[in-house]
Design an enzyme around this catalytic site. Structure first.
Site, PDB file in Angstrom:
ATOM      1  CD  GLU A 181      17.028  80.706  62.833  1.00 45.72           C
ATOM      2  OE1 GLU A 181      17.697  79.741  62.262  1.00 45.72           O
ATOM      3  OE2 GLU A 181      16.717  80.650  64.125  1.00 45.72           O
ATOM      4  NE  ARG A 229      26.723  76.659  52.172  1.00 42.19           N
ATOM      5  CZ  ARG A 229      25.947  77.374  53.076  1.00 42.19           C
ATOM      6  NH1 ARG A 229      24.956  76.669  53.310  1.00 42.19           N
ATOM      7  NH2 ARG A 229      26.186  78.193  53.854  1.00 42.19           N
ATOM      8  CE  LYS A 288      21.583  83.339  58.888  1.00 41.57           C
ATOM      9  NZ  LYS A 288      20.180  82.898  59.362  1.00 41.57           N
TER      10      LYS A 288
HETATM   11  P1  ATP Z   1      21.896  79.146  59.785  1.00 43.87           P
HETATM   12  O1  ATP Z   1      23.136  78.526  59.878  1.00 43.87           O
HETATM   13  O2  ATP Z   1      21.402  80.039  60.767  1.00 43.87           O
HETATM   14  O3  ATP Z   1      20.567  77.979  59.316  1.00 43.87           O
HETATM   15  P2  ATP Z   1      21.502  79.967  56.880  1.00 43.87           P
HETATM   16  O4  ATP Z   1      22.772  80.494  56.150  1.00 43.87           O
HETATM   17  O5  ATP Z   1      20.974  78.627  56.630  1.00 43.87           O
HETATM   18  O6  ATP Z   1      22.146  80.017  58.420  1.00 43.87           O
HETATM   19  P3  ATP Z   1      19.078  81.235  57.062  1.00 43.87           P
HETATM   20  O7  ATP Z   1      18.588  82.458  57.181  1.00 43.87           O
HETATM   21  O8  ATP Z   1      18.096  79.975  57.164  1.00 43.87           O
HETATM   22  O9  ATP Z   1      20.372  81.035  57.219  1.00 43.87           O
HETATM   23  O10 ATP Z   1      19.054  81.115  55.169  1.00 43.87           O
HETATM   24  C1  ATP Z   1      18.005  81.813  54.553  1.00 43.87           C
HETATM   25  C2  ATP Z   1      18.034  80.993  53.116  1.00 43.87           C
HETATM   26  O11 ATP Z   1      19.035  81.486  52.544  1.00 43.87           O
HETATM   27  C3  ATP Z   1      17.862  79.586  53.021  1.00 43.87           C
HETATM   28  O12 ATP Z   1      16.971  79.158  52.336  1.00 43.87           O
HETATM   29  C4  ATP Z   1      19.176  79.131  52.538  1.00 43.87           C
HETATM   30  O13 ATP Z   1      19.097  78.138  51.598  1.00 43.87           O
HETATM   31  C5  ATP Z   1      19.822  80.503  51.966  1.00 43.87           C
HETATM   32  N1  ATP Z   1      21.231  80.312  52.155  1.00 43.87           N
HETATM   33  C6  ATP Z   1      21.858  80.568  53.247  1.00 43.87           C
HETATM   34  N2  ATP Z   1      23.290  80.447  52.865  1.00 43.87           N
HETATM   35  C7  ATP Z   1      23.469  80.187  51.612  1.00 43.87           C
HETATM   36  C8  ATP Z   1      24.525  80.154  50.539  1.00 43.87           C
HETATM   37  N3  ATP Z   1      25.832  80.265  51.128  1.00 43.87           N
HETATM   38  N4  ATP Z   1      24.140  80.005  49.432  1.00 43.87           N
HETATM   39  C9  ATP Z   1      22.986  80.145  48.763  1.00 43.87           C
HETATM   40  N5  ATP Z   1      21.855  80.123  49.605  1.00 43.87           N
HETATM   41  C10 ATP Z   1      22.221  80.243  51.048  1.00 43.87           C
END
Ligand code: ATP
Ligand code: MG
Length: 605
Positions: A62, A297, A307
């Site tokens: 996002e 994760r 974030k």
């Molecule tokens: P938000 O809280 O804004 O949703 P988010 O960390 O989920 O934050 P996204 O932009 O939705 O951010 O994440 C993009 C991709 O990165 C998603 O597929 C998510 O699963 C993956 N991702 C985010 N954080 C992690 C993490 N700590 N470890 C592994 N994958 C991650």
């Protein structure tokens, strides 16, 4: 494990995702799938040829912030699997939530994924997509669900809706609006779309099962009213799809085969499948549908990966920006001196699992050292300088003379040649390499010692690396008692690399830089940003755990070979660790280096 990074495909560990993909490939699960040349509905793909990509994955950020090391894990995973299995990985901006998204983030995400070493071009097509380009289809999909009796417009207040959802022990209660006819619902939905209802006055909900044990299946909202300007679609829409409805559709329009997400989405999987099944029944989306798989994760000690919290650090100026070298963002890691190879190696080493755990920060630093050791150029640097005066230099070598010395640029790569610098009467050495009264086991510079029994011991001899052996005679202090010079005498015929140089045995070797040819530089010594291994766990306020010593800036002297260092050039400063020329502030006539990491894991030791 100490081996440098090898070919991307030759040391892959298997994992549950690889097994799923290998199984699908063996069974031909997706073999007859078509690709219409771009994302689209069932009819669009049916016109295309059999998909040349054996699998399709996607990384769907996002654009509401900068990518961090957790995203890096997901990027390496998705792009890596696509590469290894003859597939394609799309970069898709999941931009269905207009309020927090911005073009600045879009650009930085594109840069970060590229910098990590991946791309989304395949067969002349750029697979860079934006979910907001699918809003027309999503609206059509919603209309289809309404027409088929699978969705209704609910005008309960948000409080009523929440109360009527029930909870784990209590089934939900049907909304009074649940029995509306498709025609009524369609008219109301068009009213939402055309701006006839206020923000929050109604939502479109899927009609599934208010008694489902999975609360996510109790008629989840799929469209809401929100008057907000979107960075891509402007003011064209005042209704926006909910993430859980949008995401499966995005995957299906792009013919994704394996849709990987983190474990917290496991409970959403039944709804993901429900959406795709209903829309396939209606002929809108092609079969077989994408499948969602969840993985753990990344949780990294001493690091936060929310974030929102990272944004707070930036907004409250606890750090200098998103690319502050202490930030776990990809731009921060890069500025700190991390390489893409190191991050890829880290992702490979941590692997993927189905249960949450913490990865130790030293695993990240270890991957960095293992990649830099082989490649980083060596240099000497004095970070806390005090002057060493060779008092017999003029008598032995003549006043004003300098002696050429050299050292390998990289001992692992002799073909890179040698670097040169000069030894002379005055040198910079580390202040900590001199002790008036040496503690036990100290083998560096100290003056002659007199013991309690009156016996004497001569000043210590050390080798100035790549130069000569010297014997310490004493030090000069100013009025405040502060040492301003250390004095020593050169021991003749001990120059490194000359015959007989080893005749005099010494226990200490110290690094140095010539006063006459030293390059003055600002060196930023970074430590971890947090003192606590789990800075935001268990309701802790992460701001309480900031490390006050996470940045110390020193004025250092560097070997002359560093005068020509360019931005992003990486070095091993001998004895000190890995350093990089700062990509924002370094300038050849005003050098600025960041400490990337020490030579070994010394945290807490
Ligand atoms: P938000 O809280 O804004 O949703 P988010 O960390 O989920 O934050 P996204 O932009 O939705 O951010 O994440 C993009 C991709 O990165 C998603 O597929 C998510 O699963 C993956 N991702 C985010 N954080 C992690 C993490 N700590 N470890 C592994 N994958 C991650
Ligand atoms: Mg998310």
């Amino acid at each position: 494990m100490n081996s440098p990074v090898s070919e991307p495909s030759d040391h892959k560990q298997s994992n549950f995702l690889r097994q799923i993909i290998e199984n699908d490939l063996a069974q031909g699960t997706y073999a007859s799938r078509h690709w219409g040349g771009s994302p689209g509905d069932a009819a669009h793909h049916a016109q295309g040829t059999v998909d040349p990509a054996r699998v399709r994955l996607r990384f769907p950020p996002e654009p509401n912030g900068y990518l961090h090391v957790g995203h890096a894990k997901s990027i390496c995973l998705n792009f890596g699997l696509a590469r290894d299995y003859g597939g394609v990985c799309h970069l898709r901006f999941d931009d269905t939530n207009p309020e927090k998204e911005d073009e600045e983030y879009v650009r930085s995400i594109v840069d970060s994924v590229r910098w990590l070493g991946f791309n989304w071009e395949s067969g002349g097509t750029s697979h860079l997509y934006q979910a907001s380009d699918y809003f027309d289809f999503m609206c059509r999909a919603a209309e289809y669900l309404i027409e088929a009796g699978h969705a209704y417009v609910d005008e309960q207040s948000p409080e009523e809706m929440r109360a009527n959802r029930g909870d784990f022990g209590k089934p939900g209660v049907d909304s009074p609006f649940r029995g509306r006819t498709p025609a009524e619902n369609l008219a109301r939905f068009h009213g939402m779309r055309d701006g006839q209802l206020a923000d929050g006055a109604a939502v479109l909900r899927a009609k599934i099962d208010m008694a489902s044990p999975n609360i996510n299946m109790r008629d989840p909202a799929i469209y809401r009213i929100r008057r907000a300007t979107h960075h891509n679609t402007g003011d064209r829409w005042c209704i926006y799809p909910m993430y859980t409805f949008a995401h499966p559709i995005e995957d299906a329009l792009e013919q994704i085969t394996h849709s990987l997400c983190t474990l917290e989405f496991e409970d959403q999987r039944p709804f993901y499948d429900w959406v795709l099944e209903r829309l396939a029944e209606g002929g809108l989306l092609s079969a077989p549908p994408p499948r969602q798989y969840e993985f753990a994760r990344l949780n990294l000690t001493y690091v936060i990966t929310s974030k929102r919290k990272l944004a707070q650090l930036v907004n409250e100026q606890r750090v200098s920006g998103w690319d502050d070298p202490r930030m776990p963002t990809i731009v921060g890691l890069r500025r700190r001196g991390y390489t893409a190879e190191a991050i890829q190696l880290f992702a490979e080493r941590i692997g993927v699992t189905k249960s949450d755990s913490w990865i130790d920060y030293s695993t990240l630093e270890g991957a960095l050292r293992d990649t830099l050791d082989a490649t980083a150029k060596r240099a000497m640097a004095v970070l806390d300088p005090v002057k060493l005066v060779i008092t017999n230099w003029d008598a032995l070598h003549g006043a004003g003379t300098l002696d050429d010395c050299s050292a390998p640029i990289n001992p692992h790569a002799p073909d890179q040649g040698r670097r040169s610098f000069q030894f002379g009467k005055e040198l910079w050495i580390e202040r900590t390499d001199y002790e008036e009264t040496p503690p036990k086991g100290f083998h560096r510079l100290y003056p002659p010692q007199t013991a309690a029994d009156g016996s004497t011991k001569p000043g210590n001899r050390v080798r100035l690396k790549y130069g000569h052996v010297v014997q310490c005679t004493g030090a000069v202090r100013n009025e405040q008692g502060h040492i301003t010079e250390v004095h020593a005498e050169l021991v003749p015929d001990t120059k490194s690399g000359t015959p007989g140089a080893d005749a005099i045995k010494v226990k200490g070797v110290i690094t140095w830089v010539g006063v006459h040819d030293a390059v003055p530089a600002e060196v930023r010594l970074y430590e971890r940003l947090f003192n606590d291994a789990h800075p935001d766990a268990g309701g802790k306020n992460f701001l309480d755990n900031l490390n006050p010593d996470s940045l110390r800036t020193v004025q250092a002297y560097l070997e002359p070979s560093l005068a020509s260092a360019g931005v992003d050039d990486r070095f091993q400063f001998e004895r000190h660790g890995y350093f990089v020329a700062d990509r924002r502030d370094h300038h050849p006539d005003k050098p600025v280096f960041n400490r990337t990491t020490g030579l070994r894991d010394s945290w807490g030791k």
